[in-house]
Design a protein around this motif. Structure first.
Motif, PDB file in Angstrom:
ATOM      1  N   LEU A   9       0.814  -1.213   0.000  1.00  0.00           N
ATOM      2  CA  LEU A   9       0.000   0.000   0.000  1.00  0.00           C
ATOM      3  C   LEU A   9       0.846   1.260   0.000  1.00  0.00           C
ATOM      4  O   LEU A   9       0.517   2.251  -0.630  1.00  0.00           O
ATOM      5  N   PHE A  10       1.955   1.223   0.714  1.00  0.00           N
ATOM      6  CA  PHE A  10       2.775   2.422   0.871  1.00  0.00           C
ATOM      7  C   PHE A  10       4.214   2.154   0.454  1.00  0.00           C
ATOM      8  O   PHE A  10       5.145   2.721   1.014  1.00  0.00           O
ATOM      9  N   SER A  11       4.407   1.313  -0.556  1.00  0.00           N
ATOM     10  CA  SER A  11       5.755   0.910  -0.943  1.00  0.00           C
ATOM     11  C   SER A  11       6.586   2.066  -1.479  1.00  0.00           C
ATOM     12  O   SER A  11       7.800   1.999  -1.499  1.00  0.00           O
ATOM     13  N   HIS A  12       5.931   3.142  -1.938  1.00  0.00           N
ATOM     14  CA  HIS A  12       6.668   4.288  -2.457  1.00  0.00           C
ATOM     15  C   HIS A  12       6.519   5.518  -1.559  1.00  0.00           C
ATOM     16  O   HIS A  12       6.673   6.632  -1.994  1.00  0.00           O
ATOM     17  N   THR A  13       6.202   5.288  -0.281  1.00  0.00           N
ATOM     18  CA  THR A  13       5.990   6.424   0.623  1.00  0.00           C
ATOM     19  C   THR A  13       7.289   7.118   0.967  1.00  0.00           C
ATOM     20  O   THR A  13       7.396   8.340   0.938  1.00  0.00           O
ATOM     21  N   TYR A  68       2.573  13.783   8.953  1.00  0.00           N
ATOM     22  CA  TYR A  68       2.820  12.624   9.814  1.00  0.00           C
ATOM     23  C   TYR A  68       4.117  11.870   9.527  1.00  0.00           C
ATOM     24  O   TYR A  68       4.495  10.992  10.288  1.00  0.00           O
ATOM     25  N   LEU A  69       4.813  12.174   8.419  1.00  0.00           N
ATOM     26  CA  LEU A  69       6.005  11.413   8.069  1.00  0.00           C
ATOM     27  C   LEU A  69       7.255  12.255   8.345  1.00  0.00           C
ATOM     28  O   LEU A  69       7.585  13.160   7.585  1.00  0.00           O
ATOM     29  N   PHE A  70       7.914  11.973   9.445  1.00  0.00           N
ATOM     30  CA  PHE A  70       9.101  12.739   9.815  1.00  0.00           C
ATOM     31  C   PHE A  70       9.960  11.919  10.773  1.00  0.00           C
ATOM     32  O   PHE A  70       9.490  10.991  11.419  1.00  0.00           O
ATOM     33  N   GLY A  71      11.232  12.280  10.829  1.00  0.00           N
ATOM     34  CA  GLY A  71      12.150  11.632  11.752  1.00  0.00           C
ATOM     35  C   GLY A  71      12.239  12.378  13.070  1.00  0.00           C
ATOM     36  O   GLY A  71      12.229  11.784  14.143  1.00  0.00           O
ATOM     37  N   LYS A  72      12.317  13.709  13.005  1.00  0.00           N
ATOM     38  CA  LYS A  72      12.373  14.540  14.204  1.00  0.00           C
ATOM     39  C   LYS A  72      11.004  15.138  14.486  1.00  0.00           C
ATOM     40  O   LYS A  72      10.360  15.690  13.590  1.00  0.00           O
ATOM     41  N   ASP A  73      10.555  15.038  15.734  1.00  0.00           N
ATOM     42  CA  ASP A  73       9.226  15.503  16.122  1.00  0.00           C
ATOM     43  C   ASP A  73       9.270  16.978  16.500  1.00  0.00           C
ATOM     44  O   ASP A  73       9.451  17.336  17.664  1.00  0.00           O
ATOM     45  N   THR A 285       7.768   3.357   6.900  1.00  0.00           N
ATOM     46  CA  THR A 285       6.638   3.199   5.996  1.00  0.00           C
ATOM     47  C   THR A 285       5.358   2.896   6.785  1.00  0.00           C
ATOM     48  O   THR A 285       5.357   2.004   7.629  1.00  0.00           O
ATOM     49  N   PRO A 286       4.266   3.634   6.532  1.00  0.00           N
ATOM     50  CA  PRO A 286       3.002   3.334   7.217  1.00  0.00           C
ATOM     51  C   PRO A 286       2.558   1.904   6.940  1.00  0.00           C
ATOM     52  O   PRO A 286       2.798   1.358   5.857  1.00  0.00           O
ATOM     53  N   VAL A 287       1.894   1.301   7.906  1.00  0.00           N
ATOM     54  CA  VAL A 287       1.407  -0.074   7.770  1.00  0.00           C
ATOM     55  C   VAL A 287      -0.077  -0.121   8.099  1.00  0.00           C
ATOM     56  O   VAL A 287      -0.591   0.700   8.866  1.00  0.00           O
ATOM     57  N   VAL A 288      -0.764  -1.076   7.506  1.00  0.00           N
ATOM     58  CA  VAL A 288      -2.187  -1.262   7.775  1.00  0.00           C
ATOM     59  C   VAL A 288      -2.328  -2.095   9.040  1.00  0.00           C
ATOM     60  O   VAL A 288      -1.951  -3.256   9.076  1.00  0.00           O
ATOM     61  N   GLU A 289      -2.888  -1.480  10.077  1.00  0.00           N
ATOM     62  CA  GLU A 289      -3.067  -2.173  11.346  1.00  0.00           C
ATOM     63  C   GLU A 289      -4.391  -2.931  11.381  1.00  0.00           C
ATOM     64  O   GLU A 289      -4.473  -4.043  11.917  1.00  0.00           O
ATOM     65  N   THR A 290      -5.435  -2.330  10.813  1.00  0.00           N
ATOM     66  CA  THR A 290      -6.756  -2.958  10.785  1.00  0.00           C
ATOM     67  C   THR A 290      -7.357  -2.788   9.396  1.00  0.00           C
ATOM     68  O   THR A 290      -7.940  -1.742   9.075  1.00  0.00           O
ATOM     69  N   LEU A 291      -7.221  -3.802   8.560  1.00  0.00           N
ATOM     70  CA  LEU A 291      -7.678  -3.712   7.169  1.00  0.00           C
ATOM     71  C   LEU A 291      -9.178  -3.467   7.085  1.00  0.00           C
ATOM     72  O   LEU A 291      -9.656  -2.721   6.227  1.00  0.00           O
ATOM     73  N   VAL A 373      -1.075   3.103  10.415  1.00  0.00           N
ATOM     74  CA  VAL A 373      -0.205   3.727  11.406  1.00  0.00           C
ATOM     75  C   VAL A 373       1.239   3.784  10.913  1.00  0.00           C
ATOM     76  O   VAL A 373       1.678   2.946  10.120  1.00  0.00           O
ATOM     77  N   VAL A 374       1.945   4.785  11.402  1.00  0.00           N
ATOM     78  CA  VAL A 374       3.380   4.906  11.152  1.00  0.00           C
ATOM     79  C   VAL A 374       4.105   4.350  12.376  1.00  0.00           C
ATOM     80  O   VAL A 374       3.933   4.872  13.479  1.00  0.00           O
TER      81      VAL A 374
END
Length: 376
Positions: A9-13, A68-73, A285-291, A373-374
């Motif tokens: 789903l997010f292979s190119h994120t 939502y996509l970052f290394g430093k918060d 990479t984000p993952v699907v937690e609950t399809l 979720v990330v």
């Protein structure tokens, strides 16, 4: 609802935002061939790219990644800084971190009307909806219950062709609320500048950031290079000042794809406030937690067959699947028109004025946790 496998789903994120220029002369020739019948100054809002020029991702996802996509918060830093001035400087750094550029020569899909994207990273929940298709307008709402932070963005990109470049003006209001401190920060986005010769992507234009509660304000100027020079490439300059007295407190200078510093006017001390390597390193990479909880309108669901075809480089099927998504949108629009119905966003109320452009207000006070979720 059909979805490609969750792992794809997010292979190119996680593209390399810090160095996203893609240089390929043959690609430039192919791009020129696409625009040969387009007049300079033309609005490219409705221009459709062939799937060979698409990355398997919607523009709605790309927009959401800046939240939502970052290394430093930086959001944690914004909320927990000791003084109003320190918080403001952190907000400036956070704003710079959201100006990301896609790889040269490829682009995400144009989102369909009503498309959504819902992702969580820790206690930060982010929800987007495509609230208009003609013109394209995306709305974003994010809340962090742990930090007690909320931000609301409205994005209306207006791409125009200028012969050897495409310039995208990004209209719409953006606001960040630090609720523990009662502070709201208003800001806008710079313009995205895509040059064909030489192949290059950069941000240009002025950005104002202001906080009415503290009276602090920043003026940033994103500058690109001239045709043959590279001195200003990816650079950002500006100042932070007290709006009541117009007294400059800090000067800002650096490059949004490497580091940005502030210089204290009183003592000349320089401090690095932004480092792209910290922001874009070790992205997860984000993952699907609950399809089962993924909505049919989720970007990954809407474009699943197109994504799968692009990933397998089956360009004929990708073209057919993309046309199917677009034809379905035209069919639904025709049905609404025949019934005299007006489409209404499900998650936002939308207003427009010539002075302020698009403004989007979320219907829900808080964004719920997402099924995507990330990992942290």
């Amino acid at each position: 609802m059909n979805l490609v496998p969750p792992a794809e789903l997010f292979s190119h994120t996680c593209i390399d935002y810090a160095d996203a220029d893609y240089k390929a002369p043959n690609f430039v020739q192919r791009l020129f061939s696409l625009f040969r019948n387009v007049r300079p100054g033309s609005d490219l809002t409705n221009f459709q790219l062939p799937p060979q020029f698409n990355i398997p991702k919607s523009q709605l996802q790309f927009f959401g990644e800046s939240a939502y996509l970052f290394g430093k918060d930086f959001l944690h830093q914004c909320n927990n800084a000791g003084s109003a001035l320190e918080r403001f400087i952190s907000v400036v750094a956070w704003s710079i971190s959201t100006t990301r550029a896609p790889a040269f020569g490829v682009a995400p899909y144009n989102p369909v009307l009503g498309e959504t994207h819902h992702v969580s990273r820790g206690s930060l929940n982010v929800l987007l909806e495509q609230v208009s298709h003609h013109p394209p307008v995306s709305a974003l709402h994010a809340t962090d219950e742990k930090e007690n932070i909320e931000f609301i963005w409205c994005q209306h990109p207006v791409p125009k062709f200028h012969g050897t470049r495409v310039e995208v003006e990004v209209l719409g209001k953006r606001q960040l609320k630090l609720l523990n401190h009662g502070e709201t920060y208003m800001m806008k986005s710079p313009k995205l500048n895509v040059k064909f010769l030489p192949p290059r992507i950069d941000w240009i234009g002025d950005v104002n950031i202001c906080c009415q509660e503290t009276g602090l304000e920043a003026e940033l100027c994103y500058v690109t290079s001239s045709l043959f020079g590279c001195r200003g490439l990816h650079s950002v300059k500006g100042k932070i000042y007290q709006s009541s007295s117009m007294k400059t407190l800090y000067e800002v200078e650096g490059h949004w794809n490497s580091t940005v510093k502030v210089k204290d006017i009183n003592n000349g001390k320089e401090t690095v406030i932004y480092d792209a390597k910290e922001v874009f390193s070790e992205l997860k990479t984000p993952v699907v937690e609950t399809l089962q909880r993924i909505w049919p309108t989720e970007s990954a669901a809407v474009w699943s067959e197109v994504n799968s075809s692009i990933l397998s480089k089956n360009w004929s099927k990708a073209r057919d699947e993309k046309s199917s998504v677009e034809d379905n949108q035209r069919k639904l629009a025709k049905e609404r028109n025949s019934k005299g119905e007006t489409w209404v966003p499900k998650l936002f109320t939308v207003s427009y004025s010539k002075e302020d452009d698009w403004e989007c207000s979320p219907i829900q006070e808080r964004v719920p946790p997402a099924p995507i979720v990330v990992p942290i």
